[in-house]
Design an enzyme around this catalytic site. Structure first.
Site, PDB file in Angstrom:
ATOM      1  N   ALA A  68       0.663  -1.232   0.079  1.00 16.91           N
ATOM      2  CA  ALA A  68       0.012   0.045  -0.115  1.00 16.91           C
ATOM      3  C   ALA A  68       0.935   1.255  -0.079  1.00 16.91           C
ATOM      4  CB  ALA A  68      -0.858   0.110   1.305  1.00 16.91           C
ATOM      5  N   THR A  69       2.171   1.210   0.483  1.00 18.11           N
ATOM      6  CA  THR A  69       3.102   2.426   0.515  1.00 18.11           C
ATOM      7  C   THR A  69       3.267   2.718  -0.965  1.00 18.11           C
ATOM      8  OG1 THR A  69       3.843   1.863   2.939  1.00 18.11           O
ATOM      9  CG2 THR A  69       5.200   3.451   1.463  1.00 18.11           C
ATOM     10  N   ASN A 137      -6.171   3.198  10.826  1.00 18.98           N
ATOM     11  CA  ASN A 137      -5.548   1.970  11.466  1.00 18.98           C
ATOM     12  C   ASN A 137      -5.244   2.120  12.749  1.00 18.98           C
ATOM     13  OD1 ASN A 137      -3.760   4.191  10.594  1.00 18.98           O
ATOM     14  ND2 ASN A 137      -2.045   3.059  11.151  1.00 18.98           N
ATOM     15  N   GLN A 165      -7.172  -0.950   5.698  1.00 19.50           N
ATOM     16  CA  GLN A 165      -7.996  -1.570   7.054  1.00 19.50           C
ATOM     17  C   GLN A 165      -9.200  -1.929   6.519  1.00 19.50           C
ATOM     18  OE1 GLN A 165      -6.499  -2.339   9.720  1.00 19.50           O
ATOM     19  NE2 GLN A 165      -4.665  -1.272   9.340  1.00 19.50           N
ATOM     20  N   SER A 182      -3.783  -3.402   0.397  1.00 18.92           N
ATOM     21  CA  SER A 182      -2.632  -4.255   0.829  1.00 18.92           C
ATOM     22  C   SER A 182      -2.930  -5.677   1.149  1.00 18.92           C
ATOM     23  CB  SER A 182      -2.117  -3.563   2.300  1.00 18.92           C
ATOM     24  OG  SER A 182      -0.964  -4.248   2.817  1.00 18.92           O
ATOM     25  N   GLY A 183      -2.136  -6.678   0.754  1.00 16.59           N
ATOM     26  CA  GLY A 183      -2.085  -8.110   0.894  1.00 16.59           C
ATOM     27  C   GLY A 183      -2.430  -8.450   2.201  1.00 16.59           C
ATOM     28  N   HIS A 184      -1.426  -7.894   3.098  1.00 13.29           N
ATOM     29  CA  HIS A 184      -1.121  -8.708   4.359  1.00 13.29           C
ATOM     30  C   HIS A 184      -2.300  -8.111   5.462  1.00 13.29           C
ATOM     31  CE1 HIS A 184       0.965  -5.698   6.796  1.00 13.29           C
ATOM     32  NE2 HIS A 184       1.325  -4.989   5.603  1.00 13.29           N
ATOM     33  N   THR A 220       8.919  -7.067 -12.170  1.00 13.67           N
ATOM     34  CA  THR A 220       8.348  -8.336 -12.671  1.00 13.67           C
ATOM     35  C   THR A 220       7.600  -8.744 -11.484  1.00 13.67           C
ATOM     36  OG1 THR A 220      10.193  -9.136 -13.609  1.00 13.67           O
ATOM     37  CG2 THR A 220       8.798 -10.719 -12.726  1.00 13.67           C
ATOM     38  N   CYS A 303       3.771   0.942  12.163  1.00 13.66           N
ATOM     39  CA  CYS A 303       4.649   1.926  11.178  1.00 13.66           C
ATOM     40  C   CYS A 303       5.434   2.696  12.101  1.00 13.66           C
ATOM     41  CB  CYS A 303       3.993   2.404  10.115  1.00 13.66           C
ATOM     42  SG  CYS A 303       3.162   1.006   9.260  1.00 13.66           S
TER      43      CYS A 303
END
Length: 359
Positions: A68-69, A137, A165, A182-184, A220, A303
């Protein structure tokens, strides 16, 4: 270990892990290669893209990023200033906005909700971008995204939503032009995110060197990370009602355990209930965390941990330095059991009370 730090990261879903495994063990082809294995890898990437976009508004496409950053940097630097954002935004927005320049920071009230009078005054013709987080968050507050997006469009600006979030948990309004993911944060792998871009909106690339993604992002892609992200997104869609009900039960159980010596930070009504940010007068949070090493919870945003500064979000809602430093964040969700949550909160409460007695 009882894990209660879901805002920092979520446990990897077993389904996401299984989706990643073939691309880590046997299938190693570059998804941008034209041969058969490369085409198979590309197909996995495209399946993941479809799974991620299924939870987003119609009329746009997803470009995968490293997280996301990167997505937020791409959106903000790509559109440029002047821009308007909120005092409680993530550092990835605030720091990038500062780098771009020409930024107006909107205040929030004691409940964490944006000051709408200030928003109406600031979002005027000439502003290029308005950026706001769907679910905060640190304190879980849900902002009036649809209203802010309408203000942005009336002023001729684009609207960027940091949905990290809230994605898969809270409906994302149709008025967004750019959405960062964001995936995580949804039980997927770390190291992958996405930027959703509304059809008709174009951005110059943040990363040059091949333009592998449709919107111009270079690099990639990892089929494994994409597959894990996609599987996690599909699971969020399939389990939305079940997860929402579970989190609601956990929230009710948590509030039943904690008495009025614990004060909720942020709105009690306009929030995602998997985030419990609370404070207790005189609490030594560092000592609390040291005493309770078998419980993973947070003193604020992961963060910003280690910075030594109190949370800018808690300062923005009017907390004093002492109040901000006496706050903790409890994050729970799909894989949290009610017994674990109640056990952890009882231990936290007992340790906090012991500090008061010792003092």
């Amino acid at each position: 270990m009882i894990y209660l730090d879901y805002q920092a990261t979520t446990p990897l879903a077993p389904e996401a892990f299984e989706a990643m495994l073939p691309w880590l063990k046997e299938q190693h082809a570059n998804p941008h290669s034209a041969h058969g294995p490369g085409r198979a890898a590309k197909a996995a990437v495209e399946m993941a893209r479809a799974q991620v976009v299924a939870l987003l508004p119609a009329g746009g496409s997803v470009s995968f990023t490293s997280g996301a950053t990167e997505a937020l940097n791409w959106a903000i630097k790509g559109v440029g200033g002047p821009l308007v954002t909120l005092a409680t935004e993530h550092a990835a927005v605030l720091d990038t906005a500062e780098a771009v320049g020409g930024t107006t920071i909107l205040p929030v009230g004691s409940d964490g909700l944006v000051d709408l009078d200030a928003a109406r005054a600031a979002i005027r013709p000439g502003v290029k971008l308005v950026a706001a987080m769907l679910v905060n968050n640190e304190i879980g507050v849900i902002q009036p995204i649809a209203y802010l997006a309408a203000l942005a469009h009336d002023a001729g600006a684009l609207f960027l939503c940091d949905a990290v979030q809230g994605y898969g948990r809270v409906p994302i309004p149709d008025g967004c032009d750019l959405i960062a993911l964001s995936g995580h944060k949804i039980h997927g792998p770390k190291g992958i995110g996405a930027l959703w871009i509304r059809d008709g909106v174009s951005l110059p690339p943040l990363l040059h060197g091949g333009g592998q993604e449709k919107a111009g992002r270079s690099g990639t892609l990892s089929p494994a990370l994409c597959a894990g992200f996609g599987a996690a997104a599909a699971l969020m869609a399939a389990r939305r009602k079940e997860d929402t009900a579970h989190v609601g039960r956990l929230w009710a159980a948590a509030r039943a355990v904690l008495d009025d010596t614990w004060i909720l930070n942020g709105s009690a009504d306009h929030r995602y209930c998997g985030n419990l940010n609370i404070r207790r007068d005189g609490l030594d949070v560092a000592r609390l965390m040291s005493d309770l090493r078998a419980i993973a919870f947070s003193a604020g945003s992961a963060c910003a941990s280690g910075s030594g500064r109190p949370s800018h979000v808690l300062e923005a809602i009017g907390l004093s330095d002492a109040e901000a430093r006496s706050s903790i964040r409890i994050g729970f969700g799909r894989y949290t059991t009610e017994d674990d949550l109640v056990t952890a909160l009882n231990r936290i409460d007992a340790a906090a009370r012991a500090q008061r007695i010792a003092a």
